[in-house]
Design a protein around this motif. Structure first.
Motif, PDB file in Angstrom:
ATOM      1  N   CYS A 145      23.068  42.283 -37.779  1.00  0.00           N
ATOM      2  CA  CYS A 145      21.927  43.296 -37.365  1.00  0.00           C
ATOM      3  C   CYS A 145      22.186  43.564 -35.770  1.00  0.00           C
ATOM      4  N   CYS A 146      22.582  42.712 -35.185  1.00  0.00           N
ATOM      5  CA  CYS A 146      22.742  43.017 -33.471  1.00  0.00           C
ATOM      6  C   CYS A 146      23.931  44.070 -33.278  1.00  0.00           C
ATOM      7  N   ALA A 147      25.054  43.762 -34.377  1.00  0.00           N
ATOM      8  CA  ALA A 147      26.087  44.708 -34.098  1.00  0.00           C
ATOM      9  C   ALA A 147      25.701  46.178 -34.496  1.00  0.00           C
ATOM     10  N   ILE A 148      24.793  46.329 -35.613  1.00  0.00           N
ATOM     11  CA  ILE A 148      24.283  47.504 -36.032  1.00  0.00           C
ATOM     12  C   ILE A 148      23.362  48.264 -35.117  1.00  0.00           C
ATOM     13  N   ILE A 149      22.549  47.430 -34.279  1.00  0.00           N
ATOM     14  CA  ILE A 149      21.542  47.954 -33.325  1.00  0.00           C
ATOM     15  C   ILE A 149      22.440  48.516 -32.084  1.00  0.00           C
ATOM     16  N   THR A 178      16.743  50.913 -35.096  1.00  0.00           N
ATOM     17  CA  THR A 178      15.230  50.515 -34.891  1.00  0.00           C
ATOM     18  C   THR A 178      15.273  49.630 -36.329  1.00  0.00           C
ATOM     19  N   ALA A 179      15.569  50.531 -37.534  1.00  0.00           N
ATOM     20  CA  ALA A 179      15.100  49.910 -39.090  1.00  0.00           C
ATOM     21  C   ALA A 179      15.949  48.707 -39.217  1.00  0.00           C
ATOM     22  N   SER A 180      16.942  48.449 -38.810  1.00  0.00           N
ATOM     23  CA  SER A 180      17.847  47.390 -39.046  1.00  0.00           C
ATOM     24  C   SER A 180      17.290  46.003 -38.647  1.00  0.00           C
ATOM     25  N   LEU A 181      16.416  46.103 -37.533  1.00  0.00           N
ATOM     26  CA  LEU A 181      15.787  44.741 -37.350  1.00  0.00           C
ATOM     27  C   LEU A 181      14.613  44.679 -38.141  1.00  0.00           C
ATOM     28  N   PHE A 182      13.782  45.543 -38.475  1.00  0.00           N
ATOM     29  CA  PHE A 182      12.461  45.408 -39.538  1.00  0.00           C
ATOM     30  C   PHE A 182      13.373  44.788 -40.821  1.00  0.00           C
ATOM     31  N   ALA A 183      14.549  45.264 -41.186  1.00  0.00           N
ATOM     32  CA  ALA A 183      15.022  45.053 -42.331  1.00  0.00           C
ATOM     33  C   ALA A 183      15.436  43.467 -42.271  1.00  0.00           C
ATOM     34  N   SER A 184      16.187  43.247 -41.314  1.00  0.00           N
ATOM     35  CA  SER A 184      16.739  41.714 -41.275  1.00  0.00           C
ATOM     36  C   SER A 184      15.422  40.613 -41.054  1.00  0.00           C
ATOM     37  N   ALA A 185      14.549  41.134 -40.486  1.00  0.00           N
ATOM     38  CA  ALA A 185      13.508  40.212 -40.327  1.00  0.00           C
ATOM     39  C   ALA A 185      12.718  40.135 -41.697  1.00  0.00           C
ATOM     40  N   SER A 186      12.573  41.160 -42.511  1.00  0.00           N
ATOM     41  CA  SER A 186      12.182  41.007 -43.617  1.00  0.00           C
ATOM     42  C   SER A 186      12.942  40.332 -44.787  1.00  0.00           C
ATOM     43  N   GLY A 211      10.795  50.180 -41.406  1.00  0.00           N
ATOM     44  CA  GLY A 211      11.139  50.503 -39.826  1.00  0.00           C
ATOM     45  C   GLY A 211      11.655  52.063 -39.536  1.00  0.00           C
ATOM     46  N   THR A 212      12.310  52.688 -40.409  1.00  0.00           N
ATOM     47  CA  THR A 212      12.504  54.191 -40.590  1.00  0.00           C
ATOM     48  C   THR A 212      11.299  55.068 -40.409  1.00  0.00           C
TER      49      THR A 212
END
Length: 331
Positions: A145-149, A178-186, A211-212
């Motif tokens: 996720c961090c790499a994607i952000i 933005t949305a990758s962190l929403f996705a990973s959090a879920s 997130g999107t």
């Protein structure tokens, strides 16, 4: 609508009130550092009135799947919030923002260097927490996720002031940044509750669509909301030359004269006091806000579809309500 937003958030928080309290305790514990400036800058943003949506996603999802062990989910929710906070610190420096959530940004108080370095500290502390936890699945999810952000940040930088940016490229930036962190959090909530890969993927898909849509609406609000409610100056995106969906739609719908206006304002960065009002008039003329909202609502339909096979519960309903809230809001 503001009252409905507050009520929906209150219902969501009530489901995980004790877990969220423990998460906040973990945040304060892990933010502690002998370097006083780190604590000061971190406190400044963490206590500035954020909704805590991303850590709440981790907590609600874990509860949805019956997680009842030690407070690992609270630790991971804190990690999610640290990563989110780090990205905000970096974003405000890159965007030269002066306000966030109605308060002065860290960079406007301490200058640019301290927020960047404290953001780096928060990223590092997040990985310390995960290594101590020792679950390689969690470490992989968050590191990916961090790499994607980071990729998303660079993608947004490249797309800024470039009206060749089309809708798919715009959405790709959002999915990364933005949305990758929403996705990973879920997804983390499902993983910590030992759910199958299929279920974890469903939660990831839910968070990605949520997130999107959330960011698409954020971009819409920059042209429609009131500064007092939004917590930042309306029109900041326009002044910074960000190419968002309302702009993309209005630009491609406009005639040659209108397109020349957009190029002058966003690519050449030649704006005067009347430019933003004219931009909003063009966006209204072409129904660009309605179009943007229709795209956000289509994403929410997909988010809810990811949850549809799950058993009914208060937590599942809360996630459904959160999907609706992400588009039906004023800030």
């Amino acid at each position: 609508m503001a009252q409905q937003t507050n009520e929906a958030l209150a219902r969501l928080r009530s489901l995980v009130e004790q877990d969220l309290q423990r998460t906040n305790e973990v945040i304060l514990e892990q933010l502690n550092s002998p370097v006083e400036l780190i604590t000061q800058v971190g406190d400044h943003l963490l206590n500035s009135g954020g909704k805590r949506l991303r850590p709440i996603l981790t907590l609600v999802t874990a509860k949805l799947f019956g997680y009842q062990k030690a407070d690992v989910h609270a630790l991971l929710a804190a990690v999610v919030e640290f990563i989110h906070t780090a990205t905000l610190l970096h974003d405000d420096v890159v965007d030269k923002s002066n306000t966030r959530r109605g308060q002065a940004t860290a960079n406007s108080v301490w200058g640019n260097k301290a927020p960047i370095l404290v953001g780096d500290f928060l990223f590092s502390r997040s990985f310390q927490i995960m290594v101590e936890h020792g679950d390689l699945r969690v470490l992989r999810i968050v590191s990916d996720c961090c790499a994607i952000i980071s990729e998303g940040e660079v993608m947004q930088l490249v797309a800024s002031n470039d009206l060749a940016t089309d809708e798919e490229r715009y959405l790709d930036v959002i999915r990364h940044k933005t949305a990758s962190l929403f996705a990973s959090a879920s997804q983390l909530g499902a993983v910590v509750a030992d759910q199958s890969d299929e279920i974890a993927q469903r939660m990831y898909d839910y968070g990605m669509m949520l997130g999107t849509a959330y960011q698409v609406v954020d971009d819409l609000l920059d042209y429609s909301a009131e500064t007092e409610k939004l917590g930042k100056n309306v029109g900041d995106d326009f002044q910074e030359g960000k190419i968002t969906l309302p702009v993309i739609h209005a630009f491609r719908s406009g005639d040659a004269e209108e397109q020349a206006f957009w190029r002058r304002c966003l690519e050449d960065e030649e704006q005067d006091e009347s430019s933003f009002d004219h931009a909003r008039a063009l966006i209204a003329k072409h129904g660009s806000l309605d179009y943007t909202m229709s795209q956000a609502r289509a994403l929410i339909v997909k988010a809810k579809a990811a949850l549809a096979p799950l058993p009914e519960s208060a937590e599942r309903q809360a996630l459904m309500d959160l999907a609706d809230l992400s588009v039906d809001r004023e800030y």
